[in-house]
Design an enzyme around this catalytic site. Structure first.
Site, mmCIF file in Angstrom:
data_model
loop_
_atom_site.group_PDB
_atom_site.id
_atom_site.type_symbol
_atom_site.label_atom_id
_atom_site.label_comp_id
_atom_site.label_asym_id
_atom_site.label_seq_id
_atom_site.Cartn_x
_atom_site.Cartn_y
_atom_site.Cartn_z
ATOM 1 N N CYS A 136 0.856 -1.189 0.000
ATOM 2 C CA CYS A 136 0.000 0.000 0.000
ATOM 3 C C CYS A 136 0.891 1.237 0.000
ATOM 4 O O CYS A 136 1.849 1.318 0.775
ATOM 5 C CB CYS A 136 -0.919 0.012 1.217
ATOM 6 S SG CYS A 136 -1.927 1.514 1.367
ATOM 7 N N CYS A 192 -0.410 4.267 -6.347
ATOM 8 C CA CYS A 192 -1.166 3.165 -5.755
ATOM 9 C C CYS A 192 -0.621 1.832 -6.265
ATOM 10 O O CYS A 192 -0.346 1.669 -7.462
ATOM 11 C CB CYS A 192 -2.646 3.305 -6.117
ATOM 12 S SG CYS A 192 -3.681 1.931 -5.551
#
Length: 367
Positions: free
Chosen positions: A176, A295
């Site tokens: 993440c 991302c």
């Protein structure tokens, strides 16, 4: 020898080519030198080279210089010659020496389970080297995004790092982009490279272009990156709010909402929208030179964007590859055969593997 000057040179037909401003000395018929050349003495050199400490140097042939002998006595390359025996011994020594382990990557996973697509950092087929995964129990997406851990999760985080280190990984990352908040913590626990976000490569991308040229940073949600401004500035040395950086949110692309919902993303469905968004950004910013996918779930679209725009696209996978390249054997040059080959087989990993029963009980998203 007869001394000649510019006045007498006209009397000698063969001297017509000589410079009138120089004095010459005639050595023999039609041969002249300047008076400077006449007085110049060639330096003398010692014909024998003292070897001293150099005598033990071993050049490519494999035999010390002091033992080589004159050229006429060498038997270079012949079967059974000292050269061949020494080379064979060197090869045998390299073969018998224990090879370094193949390059491998460690990935810290959130307490969050979803079906990753190829190109996603949580999909092992995204890499051409071994990848080891370890979930941090209790480390949810919401906690990661907040930048703060509980004491229990902090301890679990340390346990996860130690597990990856026990596997002999050569670099550690996270699944993440918000794990950049914990870059400093992870880095303090090991001496191997730690790159918790694809933003770790942003300084190199920035350096490659002039200040007036722009870099687009694609994120799952455009607004979520703003609170990380100070952190990115401290860790990466760049200010994402400078005009050269264009923050692009992907939250409105049809089908991409599955990321926020924790569902499987339909990559073929999302790809056209991702390409269209990239082309729109380029139209608005003609001086755009590169795109960075922040991302970790944007990697599956990098190739499509590269093909459609012609721009370089960096993502979590290129970031991992950059750091792992620093420990991999380059077979194109230099020393070879010192590192084990990758067997092209990834470990069969499922969410929650490598956890004890007690650790599994602390998972928010149960196995």
């Amino acid at each position: 020898p007869t001394r000649c000057n510019s006045e007498s040179s006209s009397k000698v037909g063969t001297m017509a080519h000589l410079r009138p401003d120089m004095n010459y000395v005639r050595l023999r018929d039609n041969t002249f030198v300047t008076t400077y050349q006449r007085t110049f003495k060639h330096p003398k050199f010692e014909t024998r080279l003292p070897m001293h400490g150099m005598s033990m140097l071993t050049p490519r042939g494999g035999i010390p210089l002091s033992a080589r002998g004159p050229p006429s006595t060498r038997n270079v390359g012949a079967a059974g010659s000292p050269v061949m025996k020494t080379q064979a011994g060197a090869v045998a020594a390299t073969a018998n020496k224990k090879k370094a382990s193949a390059a491998s990557l460690g990935v810290l996973r959130l307490d969050y389970n979803y079906p990753p697509a190829p190109g996603d950092i949580d999909h092992p087929d995204s890499f051409d080297y071994d990848v080891y995964y370890r979930v941090v129990p209790g480390f949810t997406f919401e906690m990661c995004q907040s930048g703060k851990m509980t004491k229990e999760v902090h301890n679990e985080f340390i346990e996860a790092i130690n597990y990856l280190l026990s596997k002999g990984v050569h670099g550690i990352t996270g699944d993440c982009g918000f794990m950049m908040y914990f870059q400093k913590l992870a880095r303090s626990l090991t001496s191997i490279p730690v790159f918790m976000s694809s933003l770790a490569q942003l300084p190199a991308v920035t350096c490659a272009y002039a200040r007036h040229e722009k870099v687009a940073i694609f994120t799952a949600n455009g607004k979520s990156l703003s609170p990380m401004r100070g952190l990115i500035r401290d860790e990466c040395g760049v200010d994402t709010q400078e005009q050269r950086y264009i923050i692009v949110g992907c939250q409105d692309i049809p089908g991409f909402e599955a990321v926020a919902e924790g569902k499987k993303v339909d990559v073929p469905k999302v790809t056209p929208g991702m390409v269209e968004l990239a082309q729109k950004v380029i139209a608005e910013h003609p001086d755009l030179r590169a795109i960075l996918m922040e991302c970790t779930e944007l990697g599956p679209y990098s190739d499509a964007v590269r093909a459609a725009t012609g721009l370089p696209v960096f993502d979590a996978i290129t970031c991992c590859n950059f750091f792992l390249a620093g420990v991999k054997d380059n077979k194109n040059f230099g020393l070879n055969n010192w590192q084990q080959e990758w067997d092209h087989e990834q470990a069969d990993y499922h969410y929650g593997d490598n956890l004890t029963a007690a650790q599994k009980s602390h998972l928010v998203n149960k196995v």
